[in-house]
Design an enzyme around this catalytic site. Structure first.
Site, PDB file in Angstrom:
ATOM      1  N   GLY A 113      37.991  52.379  33.764  1.00  0.00           N
ATOM      2  CA  GLY A 113      38.297  52.465  35.451  1.00  0.00           C
ATOM      3  C   GLY A 113      37.234  53.818  36.396  1.00  0.00           C
TER       4      GLY A 113
ATOM      5  N   GLY B  84      38.646  40.957  38.399  1.00  0.00           N
ATOM      6  CA  GLY B  84      37.324  40.670  38.180  1.00  0.00           C
ATOM      7  C   GLY B  84      36.315  42.099  37.919  1.00  0.00           C
ATOM      8  N   ALA B  85      36.872  43.795  37.656  1.00  0.00           N
ATOM      9  CA  ALA B  85      35.966  43.964  37.341  1.00  0.00           C
ATOM     10  C   ALA B  85      35.665  44.429  36.282  1.00  0.00           C
ATOM     11  CB  ALA B  85      36.446  45.779  38.264  1.00  0.00           C
ATOM     12  N   GLY B  86      36.099  43.834  35.199  1.00  0.00           N
ATOM     13  CA  GLY B  86      36.140  44.184  34.393  1.00  0.00           C
ATOM     14  C   GLY B  86      35.374  42.639  33.786  1.00  0.00           C
ATOM     15  N   ASP B  87      35.795  41.520  33.510  1.00  0.00           N
ATOM     16  CA  ASP B  87      34.423  40.645  33.779  1.00  0.00           C
ATOM     17  C   ASP B  87      32.800  40.772  34.866  1.00  0.00           C
ATOM     18  OD1 ASP B  87      36.387  39.071  32.298  1.00  0.00           O
ATOM     19  OD2 ASP B  87      37.385  38.014  34.431  1.00  0.00           O
TER      20      ASP B  87
ATOM     21  N   ALA C  30      32.881  45.058  42.275  1.00  0.00           N
ATOM     22  CA  ALA C  30      34.101  44.099  42.654  1.00  0.00           C
ATOM     23  C   ALA C  30      35.155  44.754  43.625  1.00  0.00           C
ATOM     24  CB  ALA C  30      33.265  43.612  40.835  1.00  0.00           C
TER      25      ALA C  30
ATOM     26  N   GLY D 100      39.564  39.613  45.613  1.00  0.00           N
ATOM     27  CA  GLY D 100      39.589  38.325  45.211  1.00  0.00           C
ATOM     28  C   GLY D 100      38.495  38.702  43.478  1.00  0.00           C
TER      29      GLY D 100
END
Length: 119
Positions: free
Chosen positions: A37, A65-68, A98, A103
């Site tokens: 994080g 969407g941060a992980g993707d 991101a 979104g």
């Protein structure tokens, strides 16, 4: 991510997590990467090398969407034969950027934005 890794390994955070990452990396002869994080990401190679990459200081709007985004930028950098530390820095920066927009897909930053943030 840290929550899923800790649940999978059933270990608390901190030094215990690092030890667990080293054990898993050595046992599987694979590099283990855990996103943290706001603290960035931590990677451990099969030989026990630890790589830490801090995240930029941001005020997140939406973390969906941060992980993707992290995974996509990491894979793209490694595919272009970047070293692991450079690839992690790009991925952490992209994942952080991101979080600045709502979104998932619309928030994925463009390469030029990641490049600018890394400068």
């Amino acid at each position: 991510n840290e929550t899923e890794f800790d649940a999978l390994i059933r270990t608390p955070a901190g030094d215990d997590r690092l030890s667990a990452m080293r054990e898993v990396a050595a046992a599987n002869t694979q590099t283990i990467i855990v996103t943290l994080g706001a603290d960035g990401a931590l990677a451990v190679t099969p030989d026990g090398e630890k790589l830490e990459v801090p995240a930029p200081d941001i005020t997140p709007v939406d973390t969906v969407g941060a992980g993707d985004t992290f995974c996509g930028y990491l894979a793209a950098a490694l595919e272009k034969e970047a070293d692991l530390k450079t690839a992690l820095a790009r991925a952490v920066t992209a994942g952080s950027l991101a979080c600045l927009q709502p979104g998932a897909q619309p928030a994925i930053p463009y390469k030029r934005d990641v490049d600018a943030a890394l400068r």
